[in-house]
Write a protein that holds these residues in place. Sequence first.
Motif, PDB file in Angstrom:
ATOM      1  N   UNK A  60     -28.078 -12.076  46.476  1.00  0.00           N
ATOM      2  CA  UNK A  60     -27.971 -13.194  45.539  1.00  0.00           C
ATOM      3  C   UNK A  60     -28.832 -12.940  44.323  1.00  0.00           C
ATOM      4  N   UNK A  61     -28.370 -13.416  43.183  1.00  0.00           N
ATOM      5  CA  UNK A  61     -29.152 -13.456  41.956  1.00  0.00           C
ATOM      6  C   UNK A  61     -29.802 -14.839  41.876  1.00  0.00           C
ATOM      7  N   UNK A  62     -31.148 -14.931  41.709  1.00  0.00           N
ATOM      8  CA  UNK A  62     -31.799 -16.248  41.677  1.00  0.00           C
ATOM      9  C   UNK A  62     -31.271 -17.181  40.590  1.00  0.00           C
ATOM     10  N   UNK A  66     -30.428 -21.548  39.926  1.00  0.00           N
ATOM     11  CA  UNK A  66     -31.097 -22.324  38.880  1.00  0.00           C
ATOM     12  C   UNK A  66     -32.250 -21.650  38.190  1.00  0.00           C
ATOM     13  N   UNK A  67     -32.588 -20.408  38.549  1.00  0.00           N
ATOM     14  CA  UNK A  67     -33.673 -19.711  37.863  1.00  0.00           C
ATOM     15  C   UNK A  67     -33.310 -19.465  36.406  1.00  0.00           C
ATOM     16  N   UNK A  68     -34.261 -19.640  35.518  1.00  0.00           N
ATOM     17  CA  UNK A  68     -34.058 -19.362  34.097  1.00  0.00           C
ATOM     18  C   UNK A  68     -34.443 -17.917  33.756  1.00  0.00           C
ATOM     19  N   UNK A  69     -35.512 -17.454  34.380  1.00  0.00           N
ATOM     20  CA  UNK A  69     -36.015 -16.094  34.102  1.00  0.00           C
ATOM     21  C   UNK A  69     -36.156 -15.874  32.606  1.00  0.00           C
ATOM     22  N   UNK A  70     -36.775 -16.851  31.955  1.00  0.00           N
ATOM     23  CA  UNK A  70     -37.006 -16.785  30.521  1.00  0.00           C
ATOM     24  C   UNK A  70     -38.462 -16.498  30.176  1.00  0.00           C
ATOM     25  N   UNK A  71     -39.281 -16.217  31.188  1.00  0.00           N
ATOM     26  CA  UNK A  71     -40.691 -15.921  30.962  1.00  0.00           C
ATOM     27  C   UNK A  71     -41.576 -17.129  30.791  1.00  0.00           C
ATOM     28  N   UNK A  72     -41.000 -18.335  30.833  1.00  0.00           N
ATOM     29  CA  UNK A  72     -41.774 -19.563  30.629  1.00  0.00           C
ATOM     30  C   UNK A  72     -41.548 -20.590  31.740  1.00  0.00           C
ATOM     31  N   UNK A  77     -38.822 -22.614  42.729  1.00  0.00           N
ATOM     32  CA  UNK A  77     -37.858 -23.338  43.558  1.00  0.00           C
ATOM     33  C   UNK A  77     -36.538 -22.578  43.676  1.00  0.00           C
ATOM     34  N   UNK A  78     -36.085 -21.980  42.572  1.00  0.00           N
ATOM     35  CA  UNK A  78     -34.835 -21.228  42.615  1.00  0.00           C
ATOM     36  C   UNK A  78     -34.976 -19.973  43.480  1.00  0.00           C
ATOM     37  N   UNK A  79     -36.116 -19.293  43.379  1.00  0.00           N
ATOM     38  CA  UNK A  79     -36.343 -18.121  44.225  1.00  0.00           C
ATOM     39  C   UNK A  79     -36.413 -18.514  45.696  1.00  0.00           C
ATOM     40  N   UNK A  80     -37.006 -19.677  45.983  1.00  0.00           N
ATOM     41  CA  UNK A  80     -37.059 -20.135  47.373  1.00  0.00           C
ATOM     42  C   UNK A  80     -35.644 -20.332  47.917  1.00  0.00           C
ATOM     43  N   UNK A  91     -32.849 -10.079  38.377  1.00  0.00           N
ATOM     44  CA  UNK A  91     -32.303  -9.509  37.139  1.00  0.00           C
ATOM     45  C   UNK A  91     -33.386  -8.908  36.260  1.00  0.00           C
ATOM     46  N   UNK A  92     -32.959  -8.146  35.265  1.00  0.00           N
ATOM     47  CA  UNK A  92     -33.879  -7.448  34.361  1.00  0.00           C
ATOM     48  C   UNK A  92     -34.425  -8.402  33.313  1.00  0.00           C
ATOM     49  N   UNK A  93     -35.148  -9.405  33.803  1.00  0.00           N
ATOM     50  CA  UNK A  93     -35.756 -10.406  32.941  1.00  0.00           C
ATOM     51  C   UNK A  93     -37.116 -10.763  33.523  1.00  0.00           C
ATOM     52  N   UNK A  94     -37.869 -11.633  32.846  1.00  0.00           N
ATOM     53  CA  UNK A  94     -39.176 -12.066  33.337  1.00  0.00           C
ATOM     54  C   UNK A  94     -39.019 -13.412  34.031  1.00  0.00           C
ATOM     55  N   UNK A  95     -39.302 -13.433  35.313  1.00  0.00           N
ATOM     56  CA  UNK A  95     -39.177 -14.639  36.132  1.00  0.00           C
ATOM     57  C   UNK A  95     -40.579 -15.092  36.525  1.00  0.00           C
ATOM     58  N   UNK A  96     -40.915 -16.338  36.240  1.00  0.00           N
ATOM     59  CA  UNK A  96     -42.237 -16.879  36.538  1.00  0.00           C
ATOM     60  C   UNK A  96     -42.228 -17.486  37.938  1.00  0.00           C
TER      61      UNK A  96
END
Length: 325
Positions: A60-62, A66-72, A77-80, A91-96
């Motif tokens: 699965x892609x987080x 609902x993950x934004x993976x926008x660095x902010x 919760x989405x990763x859970x 994905x190749x983004x920054x996930x907080x």
Amino acid sequence: MLPSTKQSLLASVKRTYPILAVTTFCMTRSALPDMHVTTLPKHPKCTVASFDRPALHSPRDPRFFGAKCDGMTDDTAAFQKAMDAGDVIVPARTCVIGHTVTIKVGNRRMECAKGAVLKRSVSGAHSMFLYDAADGLMLNNSIVGCTFEGANSPKPVVDWDAPGHWDIPVETSNNVSNFYLAGNTFRQFFGQSMFQTGGANGGNGDRVVFNTFENCPLYGPVFVGHRNGYVGYNKIIGCTAGVENDHATDNTGGNVFECNQVTSGEAPGWITGGVHGGLGTNYSGNIVRYNVVRGEHTGILIEHQGRGRNAKYLENDCGGGCKMR
């Protein structure tokens, strides 16, 4: 590892270095990094140059959860939800990850696309990813190819009285066994370690290979109450790698630390088969061999309280300022 034992190891380092001891998304595996790894400068007996990545089952892609993976945005919760559902590709983004993602089942695997960053924006009193077996047994979890980035400075701030000493990116609790940690990068967390097992029965057979651990307040990888683990072919820069039990009765033995490259960074770099842990702790079943330790403020910590229960140390290359003590 309890705060008192952390302070004991810090005291050992201080005696030698008093200044530094301080919508739907799809992703194919073709988008993931090539797992061939260039051979590290190391001991001539170390001949492995790459590692295998475990197969993922319907990953699965987080962002689907609902993950934004926008660095902010806090994506905890989405990763859970993603980890609860099955295997995960980041994905190749920054996930907080601002809080804790808790995994309570085995065979749960996470892999990152090239360029993915799992970021902690503040120092927290909890782990990022906690694998908790409770009173049972968990097998075959893994994390591969991820970059974990903490909020500490390159020269890490050390404050064991602050809640942030539990700011650990990956932690296992109790009998989590055959955990596989490969090809990841960890840097600049406040926590006492980057990867840590835990509990009197802290599992069996973990493999920690081809990772980079950089600028730690104390440990990069540390086994607590763990048996038959393997730590090999890692870059350990300004971090300690080793075994440190909380109590003399915690499980240990059969752990091998080999073919690691240890250097100083913004903090000292050390490797040990076992230190502290209380009177009567027996680390003699652990082996530290074929490691290359180089630079000022580096060393091999051999003695466990001077009581003859040390790990075995074989053919390690300690030079360029490295100390053996």
